[in-house]
Design a protein around this motif. Structure first.
Motif, mmCIF file in Angstrom:
data_model
loop_
_atom_site.group_PDB
_atom_site.id
_atom_site.type_symbol
_atom_site.label_atom_id
_atom_site.label_comp_id
_atom_site.label_asym_id
_atom_site.label_seq_id
_atom_site.Cartn_x
_atom_site.Cartn_y
_atom_site.Cartn_z
ATOM 1 N N GLU A 363 0.830 -1.218 0.000
ATOM 2 C CA GLU A 363 0.000 0.000 0.000
ATOM 3 C C GLU A 363 0.860 1.264 0.000
ATOM 4 N N TYR A 365 3.475 1.542 -1.976
ATOM 5 C CA TYR A 365 4.058 1.616 -3.318
ATOM 6 C C TYR A 365 5.571 1.381 -3.372
ATOM 7 N N ILE A 387 1.622 -2.259 -8.123
ATOM 8 C CA ILE A 387 0.270 -1.880 -7.713
ATOM 9 C C ILE A 387 -0.213 -0.591 -8.374
ATOM 10 N N VAL A 388 0.706 0.336 -8.632
ATOM 11 C CA VAL A 388 0.286 1.586 -9.275
ATOM 12 C C VAL A 388 -0.156 1.297 -10.707
ATOM 13 N N GLY A 391 -3.654 -0.483 -11.176
ATOM 14 C CA GLY A 391 -4.873 0.330 -11.108
ATOM 15 C C GLY A 391 -5.959 -0.268 -10.233
ATOM 16 N N ARG A 392 -7.201 0.079 -10.545
ATOM 17 C CA ARG A 392 -8.336 -0.337 -9.715
ATOM 18 C C ARG A 392 -9.281 -1.261 -10.471
ATOM 19 N N GLN A 398 -11.728 -1.032 -5.974
ATOM 20 C CA GLN A 398 -10.604 -1.397 -5.091
ATOM 21 C C GLN A 398 -9.305 -1.480 -5.901
ATOM 22 N N GLU A 399 -8.190 -1.186 -5.249
ATOM 23 C CA GLU A 399 -6.903 -1.329 -5.921
ATOM 24 C C GLU A 399 -6.645 -2.804 -6.231
ATOM 25 N N HIS A 400 -6.231 -3.100 -7.479
ATOM 26 C CA HIS A 400 -5.699 -4.435 -7.764
ATOM 27 C C HIS A 400 -4.401 -4.566 -6.980
ATOM 28 N N LYS A 401 -4.170 -5.750 -6.384
ATOM 29 C CA LYS A 401 -2.917 -5.943 -5.649
ATOM 30 C C LYS A 401 -2.125 -7.062 -6.292
ATOM 31 N N GLU A 446 -4.404 11.084 -8.205
ATOM 32 C CA GLU A 446 -4.668 9.852 -8.945
ATOM 33 C C GLU A 446 -5.565 10.130 -10.149
ATOM 34 N N ARG A 451 -3.424 5.207 -14.331
ATOM 35 C CA ARG A 451 -2.970 6.192 -13.358
ATOM 36 C C ARG A 451 -1.468 6.304 -13.252
#
Ligand code: F0G
Length: 460
Positions: A363, A365, A387-388, A391-392, A398-401, A446, A451
């Motif tokens: 989280e 980055y 993760i950046v 995206g979501r 929600q953020e993809h992880k 963002e 992003r």
């Protein structure tokens, strides 16, 4: 003393040089702060060795530059278009060619033609622009790559392979009517430039053919993929890269291409298809979004450079040196114990930020922070692929992880020397030795789409 090995060298010599500037640590701190800790927002003048991307950053040959002078800038029917069309047919084998300004132009048009709202598109790991165009057309991307691809330490020689069970399960679950095509990347950028094997692609072909599902190739780095097949796949060593490229394409129905990578140009792309109905619809759409179907947003001279670049891109001596340089850099770091994705990929070395910076949670980055730290050390510019970039989720927000939290050091083709690679490796080592001092980041701006290109961060 006798040398223990015989070295190879690039199959070219350098005719024109471009000066680069080495900045001071103070200048770099100012630059990265102004850029919101995002290397996409740096000015190129503030970069010493630019490994942001291998896209559009290639050095063209004298033969390509000579072709630029032969640009036929007619609005319609440029002779360079016909040369490009003939070249695509010769080296990739598709019947119809629609030029586009770059790869995502082709992705846009093809997604609009083939995808209906509610459709499902399986693929061997996502690529950012490809997935976004699939989603904007109303589809949902499903990753069907083998599990090994998500493990940076796994040495599988073909981490771009499709997991046939995952693909079959998806077909069973949604039915072939809702799957307009399977999206195949060769090589797979987000996995670290990992290839798909011919054997696997043939099996995907057999499976999809049983259900009447098309395969669309992302041919952006297909020559690099073919080189890995030649080097690693049993029974393929005696074949030329050009021959393998043609077979890969023959196992697919269409191809979107960013010519800015393998094809050795600074701008350009195309959509190539075999189906006449899709071709007709693509001709209709290209005039809306790109330009007439004989230029698609490109100048005649650009199409000439692409045609000549394609021909150069599949030469064995070229591709051996190109991938060889990436391996040189990667092996150096690997020997020093720096955590990188293995096997080393075709277009760059990918640092594993999870192992590099285990003290920074995703989280915060870590790959973004590491990219900035390397820039601060030496002016070497890489990019975040974690993760950046992921995206979501388009539905939940929600953020993809992603499991892969990487920094990509992408090598432009024919641009840098071995000495530049040494400087890069030594900078990464220096940062590795000081890794405890690196802190995570907080996102302070963002953007809505893709992003990673424009997001801004601050150190925690
Ligand atoms: N497909 C792949 C696998 C790519 O790597 C890219 C671009 C595209 C499609 C889109 O092509 O940029 O010409 O519109 N990749 C660049 C990169 C941006 O840095 O990896 P484009």
């Amino acid at each position: 003393m006798k040398p223990t090995r015989r070295s190879w060298a690039e199959p070219f010599k350098i005719k024109v040089v471009e000066h680069v500037r080495l900045t001071t640590p103070e200048q770099r701190l100012r630059a990265i702060t102004q850029a919101g800790y995002n290397t996409f927002l740096l000015r190129s003048e503030d970069v010493y060795i630019d490994l942001l991307t291998d896209s559009g950053t290639n050095a063209m040959s004298d033969w390509q530059w000579a072709g630029m002078m032969l640009g036929d800038e007619a609005y319609a029917g440029s002779r360079n278009f016909y040369h490009l069309e003939e070249t695509v047919r010769r080296f990739y084998g598709y019947r119809y060619v629609i030029p586009t300004h770059q790869g995502r132009g082709a992705e846009h048009i093809l997604s609009k033609i083939l995808i209906k709202p509610g459709d499902v598109i399986p693929g061997n790991m996502y690529f950012t622009t490809t997935r976004l165009h699939q989603e904007l057309a109303g589809g949902t991307f499903h990753d069907v790559i083998i599990d090994e691809a998500h493990d940076p330490e796994n040495e599988h020689p073909f981490k771009g392979n499709v997991d046939l069970d995952k693909l079959e399960a998806l077909i069973r679950r949604y039915g072939p009517e809702r799957i307009p095509y399977v999206s195949i990347g060769a090589t797979v950028n987000m996995a670290g430039g990992q290839p798909i094997s011919l054997e696997n692609l043939r099996a995907v072909r057999a499976l999809t053919a049983r259900h009447g599902i098309r395969i669309v190739l992302d041919g952006t780095r297909v020559a690099e993929n073919a080189y890995f097949i030649q080097q690693r796949e049993p029974g393929q060593a005696g074949r030329s890269v050009a021959d393998i490229v043609k077979e890969i394409c023959s196992l697919t129905d269409a191809c979107t291409m960013s010519a800015k990578k393998d094809a050795l140009v600074n701008i350009g792309g195309f959509l190539a298809v075999n189906d006449e109905t899709i071709y007709e619809e693509a001709r209709n759409l290209v005039v809306v979004y790109e330009g007439l179907h004989t230029y698609g947003g490109l100048a005649g001279r650009d199409m000439e450079a692409v045609a000549r670049g394609i021909e150069e891109s599949v030469q064995d001596d070229h591709i051996r040196a190109r991938v060889g340089q990436v391996l040189y850099l990667g092996n150096k770091m690997r020997d020093w114990g720096i955590p990188i994705v293995v096997p080393i990929g075709g277009h760059g070395v990918f640092l594993d930020a999870r192992r590099f910076l285990p003290h920074i949670p995703q989280e915060h980055y870590p790959a973004q922070a590491l990219t900035a730290a390397i820039y601060l050390d030496s002016g070497v510019r890489g990019m975040e692929r974690g993760i950046v970039s992921a995206g979501r989720d388009k539905d939940t927000g929600q953020e993809h992880k992603p499991r892969l939290e990487l920094v990509r050091l992408a090598i432009p083709r024919r641009v840098y020397t071995q000495a530049h690679m040494d400087v890069v490796a030594e900078s990464v080592l220096a940062v590795y030795e000081q890794r405890d001092k690196i802190r995570g980041l907080r996102m302070v701006y963002e953007p809505r789409y893709l992003r990673f290109f424009q997001a801004r961060f601050e150190p925690l």
